[in-house]
Design an enzyme around this catalytic site. Structure first.
Site, PDB file in Angstrom:
ATOM      1  CD  GLN A 269     -49.058 -43.788  45.378  1.00 43.96           C
ATOM      2  OE1 GLN A 269     -50.228 -44.081  45.125  1.00 43.96           O
ATOM      3  NE2 GLN A 269     -48.300 -43.138  44.520  1.00 43.96           N
TER       4      GLN A 269
ATOM      5  CD  GLU B 109     -44.821 -32.904  46.107  1.00 40.93           C
ATOM      6  OE1 GLU B 109     -44.953 -33.894  45.362  1.00 40.93           O
ATOM      7  OE2 GLU B 109     -45.792 -32.207  46.476  1.00 40.93           O
TER       8      GLU B 109
ATOM      9  CG  ASP C 134     -46.885 -40.927  40.968  1.00 42.86           C
ATOM     10  OD1 ASP C 134     -48.003 -40.931  40.436  1.00 42.86           O
ATOM     11  OD2 ASP C 134     -46.665 -41.418  42.094  1.00 42.86           O
TER      12      ASP C 134
ATOM     13  CB  CYS D 271     -54.014 -42.125  39.909  1.00 45.04           C
ATOM     14  SG  CYS D 271     -54.042 -40.341  39.960  1.00 45.04           S
TER      15      CYS D 271
HETATM   16  C1  LIG Z   1     -49.832 -38.793  42.744  1.00 46.18           C
HETATM   17  S1  LIG Z   1     -48.848 -37.908  43.905  1.00 46.18           S
HETATM   18  C2  LIG Z   1     -47.331 -38.790  43.785  1.00 46.18           C
HETATM   19  C3  LIG Z   1     -46.358 -38.601  44.914  1.00 46.18           C
HETATM   20  C4  LIG Z   1     -45.244 -39.621  45.005  1.00 46.18           C
HETATM   21  N1  LIG Z   1     -44.627 -39.910  43.722  1.00 46.18           N
HETATM   22  C5  LIG Z   1     -45.741 -40.901  45.635  1.00 46.18           C
HETATM   23  O1  LIG Z   1     -45.946 -41.888  44.919  1.00 46.18           O
HETATM   24  O2  LIG Z   1     -45.954 -40.928  46.861  1.00 46.18           O
HETATM   25  C6  LIG Z   1     -48.577 -36.400  43.062  1.00 46.18           C
HETATM   26  C7  LIG Z   1     -47.731 -35.381  43.807  1.00 46.18           C
HETATM   27  O3  LIG Z   1     -47.566 -34.248  42.958  1.00 46.18           O
HETATM   28  C8  LIG Z   1     -47.616 -33.059  43.752  1.00 46.18           C
HETATM   29  N2  LIG Z   1     -47.985 -32.010  42.794  1.00 46.18           N
HETATM   30  C9  LIG Z   1     -49.197 -31.771  42.252  1.00 46.18           C
HETATM   31  N3  LIG Z   1     -49.124 -30.806  41.312  1.00 46.18           N
HETATM   32  C10 LIG Z   1     -47.827 -30.418  41.271  1.00 46.18           C
HETATM   33  C11 LIG Z   1     -47.117 -29.462  40.490  1.00 46.18           C
HETATM   34  N4  LIG Z   1     -47.729 -28.744  39.565  1.00 46.18           N
HETATM   35  N5  LIG Z   1     -45.785 -29.334  40.696  1.00 46.18           N
HETATM   36  C12 LIG Z   1     -45.158 -30.067  41.644  1.00 46.18           C
HETATM   37  N6  LIG Z   1     -45.778 -31.007  42.396  1.00 46.18           N
HETATM   38  C13 LIG Z   1     -47.099 -31.172  42.217  1.00 46.18           C
HETATM   39  C14 LIG Z   1     -48.602 -33.366  44.840  1.00 46.18           C
HETATM   40  O4  LIG Z   1     -48.346 -32.541  45.967  1.00 46.18           O
HETATM   41  C15 LIG Z   1     -48.309 -34.851  45.111  1.00 46.18           C
HETATM   42  O5  LIG Z   1     -47.352 -35.000  46.129  1.00 46.18           O
END
Ligand SMILES: C[S@@+](CC[C@H](N)C(=O)[O-])C[C@H]1O[C@@H](n2cnc3c(N)ncnc32)[C@H](O)[C@@H]1O
Length: 386
Positions: A224, A271, A316, A343
Site C-alpha cells: 500500500q 494472491e 481487496d 481503490c
Molecule cells: C490492491 S492489491 C491488495 C493487496 C493486499 N490486500 C494489500 O492490501 O496489501 C491487489 C492484489 O491483487 C493481486 N492480483 C491482481 N489480480 C489478481 C488475480 N486475478 N488473482 C489473484 N491476485 C490478483 C495483485 O498482485 C495485488 O497483490
C-alpha cells in the site's frame, strides 16, 4: 472543437473532473474546483459531452488554492492540488456517493466520511518512475499521454524516496539497461527496494510495522502507498470480525491475512503474484501464525473450486475490480460478512450492485484518503446478508 466557453463548476465527478453545463451540453473540466467560474477550451466532444481544460479562472472557487508543485497540470500524477485539503476530502465523499447512487442504484446513500491522511504531502512509500532513455527523462507520465514528464522533485514522495529519485537521476545513463522503461520503487523502515535492479540499486527486502504487525516485502510485490493511514482502514475493514473461517482474496504480502489469522480459527489468503505469496507466508511464519495458509492462484480460478463454510470474506482487488466469477463464488459461499476494500469507487459500485441483487445489504461505508493531492480514494464497504 477548440472553442472557448464560459462555465461554472457544479461539483467534482468520479475521475476527478469538474461538472458544468453549457448550451444544453455537459462539460467535463479537468483540474477544476467546485464553484469556479472558468473560461475553458473544448478539447474533445463525445455525444452530448464536451471535454475541456481551463484557459482562465474568471472567479475562483473559495476552495481553490495555488497548486504548489511546479509540474502540476503537465504531470499525470496529481490532479487535486488546486483544491484545499478539506475540499479534496469532500470531493472524494461526493465521488463515492455518486458511484453508489448512479451505478449501484442505492435508494438511500448513507453519509460518507473520508478519513484524512496523517500527511497530505510526502506520504508515498511506493512509486513507479517512467524512463525515456532517448530524451534522458525520468518521472511520471504526462497527463493523458504516455510521454514522460521529467520530474526532479516530487512533493508526495517520502523524503527517502525523493533521495532515491535524485540518485537514480544522477546515475550515468550508460548504467541503465537499454530496455529499461520503468522502475518500481518502495521504501521500508530503513531501506529502499527497486525493481528491476541495476547499477547500485538492488531489489532489497524491506520490513515495516503497520499497527501491531510487521510485514516484509520488496519492489516486486504490491504494498500500500500510504501506510500511515492503514491502521484506521484495517480497523474499519476488520470491524468486530471473528469466527471459524475467513478468506483474504487478493491478499498481497498478507496485510489483512495476519490480523485475520488472530481473529479466525482458519484463514486462507489467495494472491496471483508468487513473490507476494512468498512474503505473505514468511510474514505469517514470523508472527507465529500457523492457522493461515496462502495460495498462489488467480482468485477467479480458485473460487470456482471453493466450497464449504466461510464466515468472513475480505477482498481487496486491483483497480479493475473483482471478476464476475469472484462475485458469483462469494454469493455461493454466502459468508456472514463481506468486507470489500477498493481503490476504484466505480468498479466497486458495479460489484456492489451484483452483491445486493444476490441478497446482501450494505452495513457501512467509509472512505480513506490514501492518495492525497489526487482524485483517487480507497473505499471500504461492509456487507451482510439480508
Ligand atoms: C490492491 S492489491 C491488495 C493487496 C493486499 N490486500 C494489500 O492490501 O496489501 C491487489 C492484489 O491483487 C493481486 N492480483 C491482481 N489480480 C489478481 C488475480 N486475478 N488473482 C489473484 N491476485 C490478483 C495483485 O498482485 C495485488 O497483490
Amino acid at each position: 472543437m477548440g472553442e472557448s466557453i464560459r462555465v461554472e463548476i457544479e461539483r467534482i465527478l468520479p475521475g476527478g473532473v469538474g461538472l458544468a453545463h453549457a448550451g444544453g451540453k455537459t462539460v467535463l473540466v479537468s483540474l477544476a474546483a467546485p464553484g469556479d467560474e472558468l473560461r475553458v477550451q473544448v478539447e474533445r466532444e463525445q455525444g452530448n459531452v464536451l471535454f475541456a481544460s481551463v484557459v482562465e479562472v474568471l472567479a475562483p472557487s473559495p476552495v481553490r488554492i495555488e497548486p504548489p508543485c511546479p509540474y502540476f497540470g503537465r504531470c499525470g500524477g496529481c490532479d487535486f492540488q488546486q483544491l484545499t485539503y478539506e475540499a479534496q476530502l469532500a470531493a472524494k465523499a461526493d465521488i463515492i456517493a455518486d458511484c453508489l447512487q448512479r451505478i449501484t442504484r442505492m435508494d438511500h446513500v448513507p453519509h460518507i466520511t473520508v478519513h484524512p491522511s496523517p500527511n497530505n504531502w510526502r506520504y508515498r512509500v511506493r512509486a513507479t518512475w517512467q524512463i525515456d532513455q532517448d530524451k534522458r527523462e525520468i518521472g511520471y507520465y504526462e497527463r493523458g499521454s504516455r510521454r514522460v514528464c521529467d520530474v526532479a522533485e516530487c512533493a508526495v514522495l517520502l523524503p527517502e524516496l525523493q533521495e532515491t529519485l535524485a540518485r537514480v537521476r544522477s546515475t550515468d545513463w550508460l548504467e541503465f539497461p537499454p530496455e529499461l522503461k520503468h522502475l518500481d520503487v518502495v521504501t521500508g523502515e530503513d531501506d529502499v527496494s527497486l525493481a528491476p535492479p541495476f547499477g547500485e540499486f538492488e531489489t532489497n527486502e524491506l520490513s515495516l510495522r503497520v499497527g501491531s504487525e510487521v510485514y516484509q516485502y520488496n519492489a516486486q510485490a504490491f504494498f500500500q502507498i500510504n501506510p500511515a493511514l492503514l491502521p484506521q482502514l484495517m480497523e474499519f475493514a476488520l470491524s468486530d470480525a471473528g469466527g471459524e473461517t475467513a478468506l483474504d482474496l487478493y491478499c498481497g504480502v498478507g496485510l489483512f491475512t495476519l490480523p485475520l489469522a488472530r481473529r479466525f480459527a482458519r484463514v486462507v489468503g489467495v494472491e496471483g503474484n508468487s513473490v507476494a505469496t512468498r512474503f505473505a507466508r514468511r510474514n505469517l511464519q514470523q508472527a507465529d501464525l500457523t492457522n493461515a495458509r496462502v495460495v498462489t492462484a488467480s482468485v477467479a480460478e480458485w473460487m470456482r473450486s471453493k466450497s464449504g463454510e466461510v464466515d468472513f470474506v475480505l477482498l481487496d482487488p486491483p483497480r479493475a475490480g473483482a471478476e464476475s466469477a469472484v462475485i458469483k463464488g462469494m454469493l455461493e459461499l454466502h459468508p456472514q460478512r463481506i468486507s470489500y476494500v477498493s481503490c476504484d469507487p466505480a468498479t466497486l459500485a458495479r460489484a456492489l450492485k451484483k452483491l445486493i441483487a444476490g441478497g446482501y445489504a450494505i452495513e457501512s461505508v467509509a472512505g480513506f484518503d490514501l492518495f492525497p493531492q489526487t482524485h483517487h480514494v480507497e473505499t471500504v464497504v461492509l456487507l451482510t446478508p439480508t
